[in-house]
Design a protein around this motif. Structure first.
Motif, PDB file in Angstrom:
ATOM      1  N   ALA A 281       6.475  -0.552   9.187  1.00 16.03           N
ATOM      2  CA  ALA A 281       6.057   0.829   9.408  1.00 16.03           C
ATOM      3  C   ALA A 281       4.756   1.105   8.670  1.00 16.03           C
ATOM      4  N   VAL A 282       3.976   2.012   9.232  1.00 15.09           N
ATOM      5  CA  VAL A 282       2.786   2.531   8.565  1.00 15.09           C
ATOM      6  C   VAL A 282       3.121   3.961   8.140  1.00 15.09           C
ATOM      7  N   VAL A 283       3.168   4.190   6.831  1.00 18.97           N
ATOM      8  CA  VAL A 283       3.565   5.487   6.285  1.00 18.97           C
ATOM      9  C   VAL A 283       2.340   6.116   5.629  1.00 18.97           C
ATOM     10  N   ILE A 284       1.946   7.270   6.144  1.00 21.63           N
ATOM     11  CA  ILE A 284       0.802   7.998   5.607  1.00 21.63           C
ATOM     12  C   ILE A 284       1.336   9.086   4.686  1.00 21.63           C
ATOM     13  N   VAL A 285       0.924   9.061   3.441  1.00 21.57           N
ATOM     14  CA  VAL A 285       1.408  10.012   2.441  1.00 21.57           C
ATOM     15  C   VAL A 285       0.231  10.872   1.980  1.00 21.57           C
ATOM     16  N   ILE A 286       0.444  12.177   2.041  1.00 16.30           N
ATOM     17  CA  ILE A 286      -0.553  13.127   1.554  1.00 16.30           C
ATOM     18  C   ILE A 286       0.043  13.826   0.348  1.00 16.30           C
ATOM     19  N   SER A 287      -0.657  13.767  -0.763  1.00 13.86           N
ATOM     20  CA  SER A 287      -0.157  14.337  -2.015  1.00 13.86           C
ATOM     21  C   SER A 287      -0.548  15.808  -2.122  1.00 13.86           C
ATOM     22  N   GLY A 288       0.290  16.566  -2.819  1.00 10.80           N
ATOM     23  CA  GLY A 288       0.013  17.976  -3.066  1.00 10.80           C
ATOM     24  C   GLY A 288       0.672  18.875  -2.039  1.00 10.80           C
ATOM     25  N   LYS A 289       0.704  20.155  -2.347  1.00  9.05           N
ATOM     26  CA  LYS A 289       1.316  21.122  -1.444  1.00  9.05           C
ATOM     27  C   LYS A 289       0.453  21.333  -0.212  1.00  9.05           C
ATOM     28  N   ALA A 290       1.115  21.691   0.880  1.00 11.00           N
ATOM     29  CA  ALA A 290       0.390  21.918   2.132  1.00 11.00           C
ATOM     30  C   ALA A 290      -0.442  23.185   2.007  1.00 11.00           C
TER      31      ALA A 290
ATOM     32  N   LEU B 290       3.912  11.811   5.982  1.00 10.92           N
ATOM     33  CA  LEU B 290       4.783  12.510   5.047  1.00 10.92           C
ATOM     34  C   LEU B 290       3.942  13.172   3.963  1.00 10.92           C
ATOM     35  N   ARG B 291       4.524  14.194   3.371  1.00 12.27           N
ATOM     36  CA  ARG B 291       3.825  14.890   2.286  1.00 12.27           C
ATOM     37  C   ARG B 291       4.620  14.745   0.999  1.00 12.27           C
ATOM     38  N   ASP B 292       3.865  14.534  -0.079  1.00 15.64           N
ATOM     39  CA  ASP B 292       4.438  14.441  -1.418  1.00 15.64           C
ATOM     40  C   ASP B 292       4.013  15.685  -2.187  1.00 15.64           C
ATOM     41  N   PRO B 293       4.806  16.751  -2.134  1.00 18.00           N
ATOM     42  CA  PRO B 293       4.347  18.045  -2.684  1.00 18.00           C
ATOM     43  C   PRO B 293       4.023  17.996  -4.175  1.00 18.00           C
ATOM     44  N   THR B 294       4.728  17.190  -4.924  1.00 20.64           N
ATOM     45  CA  THR B 294       4.514  17.161  -6.383  1.00 20.64           C
ATOM     46  C   THR B 294       3.608  16.012  -6.828  1.00 20.64           C
ATOM     47  N   SER B 295       3.076  15.243  -5.856  1.00 25.25           N
ATOM     48  CA  SER B 295       2.212  14.079  -6.173  1.00 25.25           C
ATOM     49  C   SER B 295       2.922  13.082  -7.090  1.00 25.25           C
ATOM     50  N   GLU B 296       4.247  13.007  -6.946  1.00 26.33           N
ATOM     51  CA  GLU B 296       5.018  12.138  -7.840  1.00 26.33           C
ATOM     52  C   GLU B 296       4.746  10.669  -7.580  1.00 26.33           C
TER      53      GLU B 296
END
Length: 259
Positions: free
Chosen positions: A173-182, A207-213
């Motif tokens: 899979a290719v998973v695109i992660v964007i950090s921070g709140k939308a 996918l989004r990583d709201p807390t940039s963890e």
């Protein structure tokens, strides 16, 4: 010199011995007793020396034949054999190591040139994080493995996403992660859809990583320089390779075969 030729009243006429003594052995021959015993001093000296030597050997043999000394001899013999065996083995190992070091080995292939700024090999396990998809549903990051994870916040990485999707095998899979709140209004990045390799059986998720963890856990600082951070993660969750900054598929394409 006296002899046995005359009787002299000492020997019976019939050849027997006086007073009932047994006859001398025949192999002794004729025994002549000199009138002066000092004439036998040389023979006496030789006989005494032989008796002393025989007595010395016999005492030493008797001493060494004692049970305690026999045990000591066996122990001493065994204690000598062990060091000799150890020294022999050490010499053989040393010679073998010298031959091995001198023997020419196969030529090593040159290492693959890395064009990314920094690279970490074997960076441990992918964190067990729950991210959020475009429909605000919680998605487990580890449920997407094996995967190439692209952290693309601050990067216009459509070309990198398309190249990566085309290069991976269908099971990766290719998973695109964007950090921070939308942002509001939302401008979240979304992967290409109908006109991308995803339509050819490849899996691409945004996918989004709201807390940039994910970035903080793996020590991937965000940089608004047009580059993405890349994680190559195996099916078991092992991070095969971590690249903090890259804009080219060539920096990690050779490692896709390790997933």
């Amino acid at each position: 010199m006296g002899s046995l030729g005359d009787n002299g009243g000492n020997w019976p006429g019939d050849g027997g011995s006086p007073e009932g003594l047994p006859d001398l052995p025949a192999e002794w021959g004729v025994i002549v007793i000199p009138d002066d015993l000092s004439e036998l001093s040389d023979e006496v000296t030789v006989v005494r020396a032989e008796l002393r030597r025989e007595r010395t050997r016999s005492r030493w043999q008797r001493f060494t034949d004692r049970p305690g000394l026999r045990v000591l001899r066996r122990v001493g013999s065994a204690s000598l054999r062990a060091p000799v065996l150890i020294i022999s083995m050490a010499v053989l190992v040393t010679i073998a190591s010298l031959f091995a070091s001198a023997w020419p080995g196969p030529a090593r292939s040159p290492a693959t040139q890395r064009t990314a700024s920094t690279t970490d090999e074997g960076s441990g396990k992918l964190p067990a994080l729950d991210l959020v998809d475009a429909d605000h549903r919680t998605v487990s990051l580890r449920a997407q493995l094996p995967a190439v994870v692209l952290l693309t916040d601050g990067c216009d990485c459509d070309a990198l996403i398309e190249a990566t999707t085309a290069a991976v095998r269908p099971e990766i899979a290719v998973v695109i992660v964007i950090s921070g709140k939308a942002p509001n209004p939302p401008t979240a990045q979304t992967p290409p859809t109908s006109n991308t390799p995803q339509a050819q059986g490849k899996t691409v998720r945004s996918l989004r990583d709201p807390t940039s963890e994910l970035r903080s856990t793996l020590e991937l600082p965000a940089k608004n320089d047009g580059t993405a951070a890349v994680l190559l993660v195996s099916r078991t969750g092992e991070i095969v390779r971590k690249i903090p900054r890259t804009a080219s598929l060539g920096d990690y394409e050779p490692d896709l075969a390790r997933l």
